[in-house]
Design an enzyme around this catalytic site. Sequence first.
Site, PDB file in Angstrom:
ATOM      1  CG  MET A  75      13.396   5.811   2.457  1.00  0.00           C
ATOM      2  SD  MET A  75      12.525   4.619   3.518  1.00  0.00           S
ATOM      3  CE  MET A  75      10.962   5.322   4.263  1.00  0.00           C
ATOM      4  CD  GLU A  76       8.715   4.083   1.762  1.00  0.00           C
ATOM      5  OE1 GLU A  76       9.656   3.354   1.056  1.00  0.00           O
ATOM      6  OE2 GLU A  76       8.131   3.395   2.552  1.00  0.00           O
ATOM      7  CG  ASN A  77      12.799   9.738   2.154  1.00  0.00           C
ATOM      8  OD1 ASN A  77      12.700   9.091   3.349  1.00  0.00           O
ATOM      9  ND2 ASN A  77      13.750   9.420   1.324  1.00  0.00           N
ATOM     10  CG  HIS A  80       7.948  -0.185  -4.871  1.00  0.00           C
ATOM     11  ND1 HIS A  80       7.889  -1.505  -4.407  1.00  0.00           N
ATOM     12  CD2 HIS A  80       8.402   0.262  -3.555  1.00  0.00           C
ATOM     13  CE1 HIS A  80       7.682  -1.620  -3.076  1.00  0.00           C
ATOM     14  NE2 HIS A  80       8.091  -0.832  -2.400  1.00  0.00           N
ATOM     15  CD  GLU A  81      10.672   3.360  -3.417  1.00  0.00           C
ATOM     16  OE1 GLU A  81      10.232   3.694  -2.103  1.00  0.00           O
ATOM     17  OE2 GLU A  81      11.221   2.209  -3.277  1.00  0.00           O
ATOM     18  CG  HIS A 136       5.967   3.404  -0.625  1.00  0.00           C
ATOM     19  ND1 HIS A 136       5.311   2.228   0.182  1.00  0.00           N
ATOM     20  CD2 HIS A 136       7.121   2.267  -0.957  1.00  0.00           C
ATOM     21  CE1 HIS A 136       6.028   1.105   0.349  1.00  0.00           C
ATOM     22  NE2 HIS A 136       7.031   1.136  -0.395  1.00  0.00           N
ATOM     23  CD  GLU A 184       7.511  -1.596   1.466  1.00  0.00           C
ATOM     24  OE1 GLU A 184       7.538  -1.692   0.500  1.00  0.00           O
ATOM     25  OE2 GLU A 184       8.099  -0.822   2.275  1.00  0.00           O
TER      26      GLU A 184
HETATM   27 ZN    ZN Z   1       8.603  -0.164  -0.589  1.00  0.00          ZN
END
Ligand code: ZN
Length: 820
Positions: A258-260, A290-291, A294, A313
Amino acid sequence: MPSLTRDEARQRAQLISVNRMEVDLDLDRGSENFGSTTRISFSCSTPGEATFLDVRSVSTESVTLNGAEIAPDTIVDGRLPLADLAADNTVEVVATMAFSRDGQGLHRSTDPADGEDYVYGHLFLDAAPTVFACFDQPDLKAPYAFTVRVPRDWVVLGNGRATQSSPGTWELSETLPLATYFVTVCAGPYVSVRDEHDGIPLGIHARRSLQRELEHHAPQMFEVTKQSFDHYHRTFDVRYPFGDYDQVFVPEFNAGAMENPGCVTFRDTMLYRGAVAREQILQRSNTIAHEMAHMWFGDLVTMRWWDDLWLNESFAEFMAYTATSRATEFTDSWVEFGISRKQWGYAAERAPSTHPVAGSPAPDARSALSNFDGISYAKGASVLRQLVTHVGEEAFNAGVTAYLRSHEHGNGELSEFLAAMEQTHGSPLDAWSAAWLETAGVDVIALDRDGTMTRTSPADHPADRPHSLDVAGFTDGNEVFRAALTLDEAEVAVDGVDPAAAVLLPNAADLTWAMVDLDEASLAALPSELARIQDPIARSVLWGAVLTGVFRGTVDPGVALDTFTAVWPHERNDALMTRVALAFTDRIVPQFVPSELVDAAKGRVAGAALMSFQGAEPGSDQALVAARVLAATTSDEDRLGAWVEGRSLPTGLEGDSDFRWVVVRTMARLGLADESFIAAVAAEDTTLSGHLAALGARAARPGAAEKEWAWSQITQNRQLSNYELNALATGFWSSGTLEDLRPYAARYVTDIPRLAQWVGADALDRVAALAFPAPVVESETVDLVREAIARPDVPAGVRRSMADELSKLEEALTSRARWS
Ligand SMILES: [Zn+2]
């Protein structure tokens, strides 16, 4: 509990803006609950008006708005009405909140390896109000300042830099404006490794019992992180804005990561503890990239509402594969994208629930959860690849930079992104967007021996999609021609096609989004040709065509199995090996092969695995993947018995607990592992992975009493975590006769929706998919599930999981009717 609707969100965003969030959490009140005090300063554009705050507490001790007390019992269904607002307001809420066990909100779990407790925040998608009072929607961003109280031997991590101000009390420095859903706090005796790159402090963190794995894998993860930062800084021309970059590996995490902002959370199964294939490192590297993507797409510029989820996404997916293929050692990462991600997306397109990439309906927040699927990720990324070829890479990157700069720290939507692209491209993109972004469906493309290329749109989703792609031909493994074209009509004549080529391959470089129909002669040539083709992308498209052919009912599963047994033992790319084997063991064999032939089909897969294993260099990636497939499929009791006792193990798998569990699970399926045997193995592996693997093995035992035990655990034990449920559900359907399993198809549709009373939607959607009676391929199952889908008491996410799994089951029924 009602889910926030788009209209409510729009109204609230017009009325208020949030200036600052101040949150005090007390995580030192035992393992059930924690204290949460929130002070929010916010402005109101029309003083005198009313709005509401989101609070989902165990109890609310006090609420004050601008100094005046509000009775806590005015909170109904998680909403606290705030009336008579001033131009500038302060609201304070003092509440007691509950830790979760389902990976949503503030998840707390005990590490069985050492008894230590760990907490992490996963506030996606609408869980923020279970941690602190807030206006929970993506376009009400605010800076956050946290104070967190924890036991004295814990450390705290979060979006802002954490410092311990006094023993057990930690302050997180004030952040840039963040959307509620990517605020996080992680706390526990986490251990860390640190580094720095280009002025950005880097940290990677994990449970104490994973310290050895953390230290082993950290150098590779830091390297990919640094390479990706450099790549994104070059591509976006906007600096990473969120300060320190921490990556925290946490237990029982629902998603991959998860991209926090500044504090990304990952499932800690990615800190592999045993032998590891290159493909696993590639996947983790992609997740890291990927993250990171983001941080720009999602975090710096956030979609205004969930219907523009693709702006997060699709971009992160596209950017990550671009970054790994260009900036890391994984120059072949698009191979994995083709065989893994695109197959996931094509399956989503074939399901009735398919939807456009952009602007898919999300009337309320929770319904958006269902759209985190193969369309938003794999199709969206493929469509962006098409956009790059359409407008040119320079114009694309310039458009991205312009979009990021004009919306930074705020929100954006499709029209604003397209406007930025049109500006740099210099001409309109509305027709292109309508066909690719705003219309659902996937075309089928084919190349005839006379050089005619055809494009067929699905009848229920007609569209005029222009494909930029190439085609190629192969004979004796040699590429005999390749031609580029734009397929923008139902039929296009292609120059340069050699009709004598053994294999004709449309979409040879896998540039477009389309399912491939191979001509009959090409399909027949695959057993002798496929393995000899050097280009792994071409092999990926060919393997993909075989798989989608089976799923669509155009390729005989028997022919596919013949191709598998002839070709797979010679496949060298471990991403292709892993994914193709998984498609056969998890779907084609149990669903498409008639039940009386399943054992023989499993035997053929095991035979191919043995052949690959024996032909591979000991210790190589090929040997490792082949050994895992062999261990999962063989019925050779002597081999299984030796491996479980640690004898004659493949090179590199000596003492590998995860491999041992694959063996134990297979033994359990075959009725060779009883409770005392599984318990004895579990006693030698007291880790969380060991605990979960033991549960899976127990559920995989074939007896009626064992199935009854597993099912009652899944459907009645309210203490189980999300991962425990997944382990049981996965094991359950992996063994047993059709007669024994059949009654559970009926129990599935009644028992699983009830879990919504204690399991959160994100976790439950997964359980509903894993617990689906996939091997009961009968029209009665179709009727049962159809009925359930129509029931109003079935939660939307469960209904969606049921519908998607049903669509796969119906594909199997169609195939069986045609081919067996
Ligand atoms: Zn994502």
